[in-house]
Every structure is written in C-alpha cells, then in structure tokens.
Design a protein around this motif. Structure first.
Motif, PDB file in Angstrom:
ATOM      1  N   ALA A  30       0.828  -1.207   0.000  1.00  0.00           N
ATOM      2  CA  ALA A  30       0.000   0.000   0.000  1.00  0.00           C
ATOM      3  C   ALA A  30       0.863   1.258   0.000  1.00  0.00           C
ATOM      4  O   ALA A  30       0.609   2.195  -0.769  1.00  0.00           O
ATOM      5  CB  ALA A  30      -0.938  -0.002   1.201  1.00  0.00           C
ATOM      6  N   ILE A  31       1.896   1.263   0.825  1.00  0.00           N
ATOM      7  CA  ILE A  31       2.783   2.424   0.883  1.00  0.00           C
ATOM      8  C   ILE A  31       3.525   2.600  -0.438  1.00  0.00           C
ATOM      9  O   ILE A  31       3.733   3.723  -0.904  1.00  0.00           O
ATOM     10  CB  ILE A  31       3.757   2.302   2.072  1.00  0.00           C
ATOM     11  N   SER A  32       3.914   1.499  -1.053  1.00  0.00           N
ATOM     12  CA  SER A  32       4.591   1.574  -2.349  1.00  0.00           C
ATOM     13  C   SER A  32       3.674   2.186  -3.406  1.00  0.00           C
ATOM     14  O   SER A  32       4.103   3.041  -4.188  1.00  0.00           O
ATOM     15  CB  SER A  32       5.036   0.178  -2.774  1.00  0.00           C
ATOM     16  N   ILE A  33       2.434   1.780  -3.429  1.00  0.00           N
ATOM     17  CA  ILE A  33       1.466   2.321  -4.394  1.00  0.00           C
ATOM     18  C   ILE A  33       1.224   3.800  -4.124  1.00  0.00           C
ATOM     19  O   ILE A  33       1.205   4.616  -5.051  1.00  0.00           O
ATOM     20  CB  ILE A  33       0.150   1.523  -4.336  1.00  0.00           C
ATOM     21  N   ILE A  34       1.069   4.154  -2.856  1.00  0.00           N
ATOM     22  CA  ILE A  34       0.844   5.556  -2.494  1.00  0.00           C
ATOM     23  C   ILE A  34       2.040   6.411  -2.886  1.00  0.00           C
ATOM     24  O   ILE A  34       1.885   7.518  -3.412  1.00  0.00           O
ATOM     25  CB  ILE A  34       0.546   5.679  -0.980  1.00  0.00           C
ATOM     26  N   ARG A  37       2.040   7.036  -6.605  1.00  0.00           N
ATOM     27  CA  ARG A  37       1.020   8.020  -6.948  1.00  0.00           C
ATOM     28  C   ARG A  37       1.472   9.420  -6.540  1.00  0.00           C
ATOM     29  O   ARG A  37       1.241  10.385  -7.263  1.00  0.00           O
ATOM     30  CB  ARG A  37      -0.314   7.661  -6.284  1.00  0.00           C
ATOM     31  N   ALA A  38       2.142   9.543  -5.394  1.00  0.00           N
ATOM     32  CA  ALA A  38       2.651  10.843  -4.954  1.00  0.00           C
ATOM     33  C   ALA A  38       3.668  11.396  -5.956  1.00  0.00           C
ATOM     34  O   ALA A  38       3.680  12.594  -6.236  1.00  0.00           O
ATOM     35  CB  ALA A  38       3.264  10.731  -3.570  1.00  0.00           C
ATOM     36  N   GLU A  39       4.503  10.532  -6.508  1.00  0.00           N
ATOM     37  CA  GLU A  39       5.466  10.961  -7.532  1.00  0.00           C
ATOM     38  C   GLU A  39       4.742  11.456  -8.774  1.00  0.00           C
ATOM     39  O   GLU A  39       5.142  12.455  -9.385  1.00  0.00           O
ATOM     40  CB  GLU A  39       6.408   9.818  -7.884  1.00  0.00           C
ATOM     41  N   GLN A  40       3.670  10.768  -9.177  1.00  0.00           N
ATOM     42  CA  GLN A  40       2.886  11.204 -10.336  1.00  0.00           C
ATOM     43  C   GLN A  40       2.250  12.563 -10.078  1.00  0.00           C
ATOM     44  O   GLN A  40       2.298  13.452 -10.937  1.00  0.00           O
ATOM     45  CB  GLN A  40       1.783  10.190 -10.645  1.00  0.00           C
ATOM     46  N   ILE A  41       1.666  12.731  -8.900  1.00  0.00           N
ATOM     47  CA  ILE A  41       1.030  14.002  -8.550  1.00  0.00           C
ATOM     48  C   ILE A  41       2.064  15.117  -8.532  1.00  0.00           C
ATOM     49  O   ILE A  41       1.820  16.208  -9.055  1.00  0.00           O
ATOM     50  CB  ILE A  41       0.323  13.892  -7.180  1.00  0.00           C
ATOM     51  N   ALA A  89      -1.899  11.951  -2.312  1.00  0.00           N
ATOM     52  CA  ALA A  89      -1.902  10.534  -2.694  1.00  0.00           C
ATOM     53  C   ALA A  89      -2.594   9.679  -1.636  1.00  0.00           C
ATOM     54  O   ALA A  89      -3.370   8.775  -1.972  1.00  0.00           O
ATOM     55  CB  ALA A  89      -0.473  10.048  -2.920  1.00  0.00           C
ATOM     56  N   VAL A  90      -2.345   9.952  -0.371  1.00  0.00           N
ATOM     57  CA  VAL A  90      -2.996   9.194   0.700  1.00  0.00           C
ATOM     58  C   VAL A  90      -4.499   9.439   0.673  1.00  0.00           C
ATOM     59  O   VAL A  90      -5.301   8.507   0.815  1.00  0.00           O
ATOM     60  CB  VAL A  90      -2.405   9.559   2.084  1.00  0.00           C
ATOM     61  N   LYS A  91      -4.898  10.685   0.458  1.00  0.00           N
ATOM     62  CA  LYS A  91      -6.329  11.010   0.386  1.00  0.00           C
ATOM     63  C   LYS A  91      -6.991  10.247  -0.758  1.00  0.00           C
ATOM     64  O   LYS A  91      -8.070   9.665  -0.595  1.00  0.00           O
ATOM     65  CB  LYS A  91      -6.501  12.529   0.209  1.00  0.00           C
ATOM     66  N   GLU A  92      -6.358  10.242  -1.929  1.00  0.00           N
ATOM     67  CA  GLU A  92      -6.895   9.500  -3.072  1.00  0.00           C
ATOM     68  C   GLU A  92      -6.962   8.007  -2.756  1.00  0.00           C
ATOM     69  O   GLU A  92      -7.922   7.342  -3.117  1.00  0.00           O
ATOM     70  CB  GLU A  92      -6.033   9.727  -4.317  1.00  0.00           C
ATOM     71  N   TRP A  93      -5.948   7.477  -2.107  1.00  0.00           N
ATOM     72  CA  TRP A  93      -5.900   6.055  -1.770  1.00  0.00           C
ATOM     73  C   TRP A  93      -7.055   5.684  -0.832  1.00  0.00           C
ATOM     74  O   TRP A  93      -7.748   4.703  -1.047  1.00  0.00           O
ATOM     75  CB  TRP A  93      -4.556   5.724  -1.138  1.00  0.00           C
ATOM     76  N   LEU A  94      -7.241   6.484   0.213  1.00  0.00           N
ATOM     77  CA  LEU A  94      -8.295   6.194   1.179  1.00  0.00           C
ATOM     78  C   LEU A  94      -9.693   6.377   0.587  1.00  0.00           C
ATOM     79  O   LEU A  94     -10.643   5.732   1.024  1.00  0.00           O
ATOM     80  CB  LEU A  94      -8.122   7.069   2.430  1.00  0.00           C
ATOM     81  N   ASP A  95      -9.803   7.251  -0.410  1.00  0.00           N
ATOM     82  CA  ASP A  95     -11.093   7.459  -1.087  1.00  0.00           C
ATOM     83  C   ASP A  95     -11.343   6.426  -2.180  1.00  0.00           C
ATOM     84  O   ASP A  95     -12.386   6.457  -2.830  1.00  0.00           O
ATOM     85  CB  ASP A  95     -11.165   8.868  -1.682  1.00  0.00           C
TER      86      ASP A  95
END
Length: 108
Positions: A30-34, A37-41, A89-95
């Motif tokens: 999960a942290i790896s995916i987040i 995504r943070a790098e993309q953002i 990224a965490v907000k998007e992940w949790l949503d």
C-alpha cells in the motif's frame, strides 16, 4: 487535476493502518502504491507550475536587472499553500480513487 477542490490535510495526520492497507492487505505494498502516486502528482503539479510561470516570464540579457513579477509571485504562493503530494496521494488512496493491480497474480 483541479487543485482548488482538494481537501487533503495541509499538515501531518495520523491514519488508521488498517484503512491504509485494507485494499492490498499488505502495508508495504500500500505504501509503495501511495508513493508512486505521490510521484505522479508531484510531476503533474510541477509541470503545471512551470507552464503557468512561463506565461509571465520576461527574458532580458542583462544580469544586473532583476524584475519582480507580481504574477509569478502570486502563482508561486498559491502552489506553496497546496497540500503536499504525499497527502494528496494518501487522500486519493483512502477514497478509493487509485487504481492498482497485482501483476504477479496469474491471469486466466
């Protein structure tokens, strides 16, 4: 990405570990995916910021003259006040807005 409608926290927030790793059942995955995504953002925001600053750029050959461009300063201040990419990224992940899949699983 509409940066004005983002409701991610601006400061450090504690999250429930069980909510973070629920989609993957593995906190490290999960942290790896987040983080990806943070790098993309971050790259999206950086690209957008550079494009907006280029609109107001003034080029001159003289190194002695320094111009304060108020538009560039306002744009920079807006981007400085945004939540950090990892918070977004965490907000998007949790949503549930981040698509992910395990490529190691066999596909039938």
């Amino acid at each position: 990405m509409d940066l004005k409608k983002i409701d991610a926290p601006l400061s450090t927030t504690t999250y429930n570990r069980n909510k973070v790793d629920a989609p993957t059942e593995n906190i490290y995955e999960a942290i790896s995916i987040i983080s990806k995504r943070a790098e993309q953002i971050n790259s999206e925001i950086k690209k957008e910021l550079i494009e907006k600053l280029e609109e107001f750029a003034t080029y001159n050959d003289s190194l002695e003259e320094i111009f304060e461009n108020k538009e560039q300063i306002e744009v920079s201040k807006f981007y400085e006040k945004l939540p950090k990419p990892h918070a977004l990224a965490v907000k998007e992940w949790l949503d549930g807005k981040v698509y992910h899949r395990n490529t190691e699983e066999k596909q039938d």
